[in-house]
Design an enzyme around this catalytic site. Structure first.
Site, PDB file in Angstrom:
ATOM      1  N   ARG A 112       0.820  -1.202   0.000  1.00  0.00           N
ATOM      2  CA  ARG A 112       0.000   0.000   0.000  1.00  0.00           C
ATOM      3  C   ARG A 112       0.856   1.255   0.000  1.00  0.00           C
ATOM      4  NH1 ARG A 112      -4.360  -0.616   4.030  1.00  0.00           N
ATOM      5  NH2 ARG A 112      -5.259  -1.455   2.134  1.00  0.00           N
ATOM      6  N   TYR A 113       1.898   1.232   0.803  1.00  0.00           N
ATOM      7  CA  TYR A 113       2.778   2.394   0.913  1.00  0.00           C
ATOM      8  C   TYR A 113       3.932   2.247  -0.081  1.00  0.00           C
ATOM      9  CZ  TYR A 113       0.500   3.419   5.412  1.00  0.00           C
ATOM     10  OH  TYR A 113      -0.387   3.720   6.405  1.00  0.00           O
ATOM     11  N   ARG A 116       7.184  -0.033   1.626  1.00  0.00           N
ATOM     12  CA  ARG A 116       7.092  -1.127   2.602  1.00  0.00           C
ATOM     13  C   ARG A 116       5.849  -1.977   2.359  1.00  0.00           C
ATOM     14  NH1 ARG A 116       5.800   3.760   4.203  1.00  0.00           N
ATOM     15  NH2 ARG A 116       4.330   4.232   5.876  1.00  0.00           N
ATOM     16  N   CYS A 125      -2.873 -17.576  16.141  1.00  0.00           N
ATOM     17  CA  CYS A 125      -2.395 -16.734  17.244  1.00  0.00           C
ATOM     18  C   CYS A 125      -2.434 -17.529  18.543  1.00  0.00           C
ATOM     19  CB  CYS A 125      -3.264 -15.490  17.404  1.00  0.00           C
ATOM     20  SG  CYS A 125      -3.291 -14.483  15.920  1.00  0.00           S
ATOM     21  N   CYS A 129      -8.073 -12.600  19.695  1.00  0.00           N
ATOM     22  CA  CYS A 129      -8.670 -11.381  20.228  1.00  0.00           C
ATOM     23  C   CYS A 129     -10.033 -11.211  19.579  1.00  0.00           C
ATOM     24  CB  CYS A 129      -7.807 -10.171  19.889  1.00  0.00           C
ATOM     25  SG  CYS A 129      -6.065 -10.412  20.260  1.00  0.00           S
ATOM     26  N   CYS A 132     -10.259  -8.562  16.710  1.00  0.00           N
ATOM     27  CA  CYS A 132      -9.250  -8.640  15.637  1.00  0.00           C
ATOM     28  C   CYS A 132      -9.762  -8.028  14.336  1.00  0.00           C
ATOM     29  CB  CYS A 132      -8.861 -10.089  15.404  1.00  0.00           C
ATOM     30  SG  CYS A 132      -7.605 -10.251  14.119  1.00  0.00           S
ATOM     31  N   ARG A 134      -8.550  -8.662  11.474  1.00  0.00           N
ATOM     32  CA  ARG A 134      -8.521  -9.701  10.428  1.00  0.00           C
ATOM     33  C   ARG A 134      -9.341 -10.920  10.834  1.00  0.00           C
ATOM     34  NH1 ARG A 134      -2.711  -8.411  10.236  1.00  0.00           N
ATOM     35  NH2 ARG A 134      -2.707  -6.476   9.065  1.00  0.00           N
ATOM     36  N   ASP A 293     -11.035  -0.381  14.070  1.00  0.00           N
ATOM     37  CA  ASP A 293     -11.463  -0.409  12.665  1.00  0.00           C
ATOM     38  C   ASP A 293     -12.956  -0.718  12.554  1.00  0.00           C
ATOM     39  OD1 ASP A 293      -8.908   0.104  11.634  1.00  0.00           O
ATOM     40  OD2 ASP A 293      -8.357  -2.019  11.773  1.00  0.00           O
ATOM     41  N   ASP A 330      -6.772   3.981  10.867  1.00  0.00           N
ATOM     42  CA  ASP A 330      -6.388   3.293   9.637  1.00  0.00           C
ATOM     43  C   ASP A 330      -7.583   3.486   8.712  1.00  0.00           C
ATOM     44  OD1 ASP A 330      -4.797   1.875   7.929  1.00  0.00           O
ATOM     45  OD2 ASP A 330      -4.374   0.261   9.356  1.00  0.00           O
ATOM     46  N   LYS A 337      -2.700   4.740   7.407  1.00  0.00           N
ATOM     47  CA  LYS A 337      -2.893   5.292   8.751  1.00  0.00           C
ATOM     48  C   LYS A 337      -2.802   6.816   8.725  1.00  0.00           C
ATOM     49  CE  LYS A 337      -0.799   1.125  10.595  1.00  0.00           C
ATOM     50  NZ  LYS A 337      -0.504   0.481   9.288  1.00  0.00           N
TER      51      LYS A 337
HETATM   52  C1  LIG Z   1       0.468  -0.392   9.086  1.00  0.00           C
HETATM   53  C2  LIG Z   1       0.880  -0.834   7.769  1.00  0.00           C
HETATM   54  C3  LIG Z   1       2.208  -0.706   7.352  1.00  0.00           C
HETATM   55  C4  LIG Z   1       3.291  -0.097   8.231  1.00  0.00           C
HETATM   56  O1  LIG Z   1       3.023   1.243   8.500  1.00  0.00           O
HETATM   57  P1  LIG Z   1       4.014   2.130   9.374  1.00  0.00           P
HETATM   58  O2  LIG Z   1       3.272   3.395   9.579  1.00  0.00           O
HETATM   59  O3  LIG Z   1       5.269   2.279   8.571  1.00  0.00           O
HETATM   60  O4  LIG Z   1       4.274   1.403  10.651  1.00  0.00           O
HETATM   61  C5  LIG Z   1       2.525  -1.126   6.078  1.00  0.00           C
HETATM   62  N1  LIG Z   1       1.591  -1.637   5.246  1.00  0.00           N
HETATM   63  C6  LIG Z   1       0.304  -1.756   5.624  1.00  0.00           C
HETATM   64  C7  LIG Z   1      -0.677  -2.301   4.656  1.00  0.00           C
HETATM   65  C8  LIG Z   1      -0.085  -1.364   6.895  1.00  0.00           C
HETATM   66  O5  LIG Z   1      -1.370  -1.515   7.270  1.00  0.00           O
HETATM   67  S1  SF4 Z   2      -5.348  -8.882  16.944  1.00  0.00           S
HETATM   68 FE1  SF4 Z   2      -5.830 -10.603  15.567  1.00  0.00          FE
HETATM   69  S2  SF4 Z   2      -3.909 -11.105  14.589  1.00  0.00           S
HETATM   70 FE2  SF4 Z   2      -3.411  -9.857  16.391  1.00  0.00          FE
HETATM   71  S3  SF4 Z   2      -3.019 -11.359  18.039  1.00  0.00           S
HETATM   72 FE3  SF4 Z   2      -5.175 -10.757  18.164  1.00  0.00          FE
HETATM   73  S4  SF4 Z   2      -6.254 -12.325  16.958  1.00  0.00           S
HETATM   74 FE4  SF4 Z   2      -4.106 -12.426  16.392  1.00  0.00          FE
END
Ligand SMILES: *Cc1c(COP(=O)(O)O)cnc(C)c1O
Ligand code: SF4
Length: 369
Positions: A112-113, A116, A125, A129, A132, A134, A293, A330, A337
């Protein structure tokens, strides 16, 4: 509240020395994963039918260590790990609010960025959580991440020279075996344009026994390596989680933290300030506080955005600057973010800026022209 027999078992396992390499696997194997086990521990204090219905959709796993942190029903630890029927009654949320799948050139990797990537390497996990982001795939046995998929991700990173930072996440990368994780790190280190590697993990908080001397010895071969840990409440900072963080820090790994703002768990400036201060005491630098989120199934955890701003206001200036994280949303739709700050600017023109400090006093800075 925890049944006597189970309590003895917990004590025996949880209080064991962190150095014993097999303890974490044993503990994980004794996780509570169904409503019958939970009912036994809670002495009939839960609605089994409702719990069963939730688990069918979103799995439960609570290892004995994390379970032992619960002090009473509905406390901040309970809320994070015990299924709640409201997870199925959320009319607002989206399966993938951050559009991670859309921005995914190969499965499990989100680019996305500019420089990175987010690279999901494990969908398991140490505990699941309830909040979560995801939820749509974490813990689902049919959505395991295969070796082939990881190889595709590595290949993508190899081909894209602009990627200088790889963020391993999941699920939890530290649930992989040492050997498997080392294979991933080794492959990434063979790519010259990958300058730094980060691991996002809840293990030091949720199952600190996993942080063994052997794991630390392995990780320190792959510097510069950064770890982002994930704590939500001061009660999660225990002797064992502190020890796990100390071992990682002593392996030369800088630790930072991510915390999700959660209703009923940490949506209180006092609690959040204490958490940030305690993190610094265990050598973890607060990095992000996330607005929850818009994920389907976590609506009951969401707070007003103003609450996060109020929390930053209560920390900034009132304690060490090192304890102040970025408060971010986010952005839904995949915009990344975005930081939010309390408003410290009262007035501004081309000659001066009038500012308010943490106590609300006014100060004028005259600009040089
Ligand atoms: C959070 C995230 C990152 C890392 O973001 P930083 O602000 O550099 O910590 C990279 N890719 C995705 C898709 C993210 O959600
Ligand atoms: S937030 Fe989601 S991915 Fe992170 S530790 Fe909890 S269950 Fe696992």
């Amino acid at each position: 509240m925890i049944e006597q027999q189970y309590e003895t078992l917990l004590k025996k396992n949880v209080v064991q020395e962190i150095k014993n390499i097999s303890v974490w696997k044993e503990l994980l194997g004794k996780s509570v994963v169904n409503e019958e086990q939970l009912d036994l521990i809670c002495k009939g204090n839960i609605d089994k039918e409702k719990i069963r219905a939730v688990i069918k959709r979103y799995p439960m796993r609570i290892n004995p260590y994390y379970l032992s942190l619960i002090k009473k029903k509905d406390d901040p630890i309970w809320k994070q790990c015990i299924p709640d029927i409201r997870e199925l009654e959320d009319p607002e949320g989206f399966e993938d609010p951050l559009c991670e799948e859309r921005d995914s050139p190969v499965p499990g990797l989100t680019h996305r960025y500019p420089d990175r990537v987010l690279f999901l390497v494990c969908n398991q996990c140490a505990m699941y959580c309830r909040f979560c982001t995801r939820k749509r795939k974490v813990g689902d046995p049919f959505k395991r991440i295969t070796k082939k998929q990881i190889m595709q991700g590595i290949e993508y990173i190899r081909k894209h020279k602009e990627i200088r930072d790889v963020l391993l996440s999941g699920g939890d990368p530290l649930l992989l075996s040492d050997a498997y994780l080392e294979w991933i790190l080794k492959e990434l280190r063979k790519i010259p344009h990958v300058k730094i590697i980060r691991i996002g993990t809840r293990i030091p908080c949720a199952l600190p026994h996993r942080i063994t001397p052997e794991l630390c010895e392995m990780l320190k071969k792959y510097h510069p390596l950064y770890i982002n840990v994930h704590f939500e409440h001061p009660d999660e900072i225990t002797e064992l989680s502190a020890k796990a963080c100390e071992m990682l820090s002593d392996a030369g790994i800088p630790l930072s933290s991510q915390t999700v703002l959660l209703k009923g768990v940490n949506d209180d400036p006092k609690v959040m300030k204490e958490l940030m201060q305690k993190l610094l005491e265990i050598r973890v630098r607060p990095y992000y506080i996330y607005q929850a989120d818009m994920t389907k199934g976590i609506n009951h955890f969401r707070t007003k955005v103003e609450k996060g701003i109020e929390i930053i206001k209560a920390i900034q200036g009132w304690t060490s600057g090192l304890a102040v994280p970025h408060f971010v949303i986010d952005s839904p739709g995949g915009g990344g973010k975005i930081p939010l700050l309390p408003n410290y600017v009262v007035e501004r023109d081309d000659k001066k800026i009038v500012l308010k400090n943490y106590k609300g006093n006014m100060y004028t800075y005259i600009e040089h022209c």
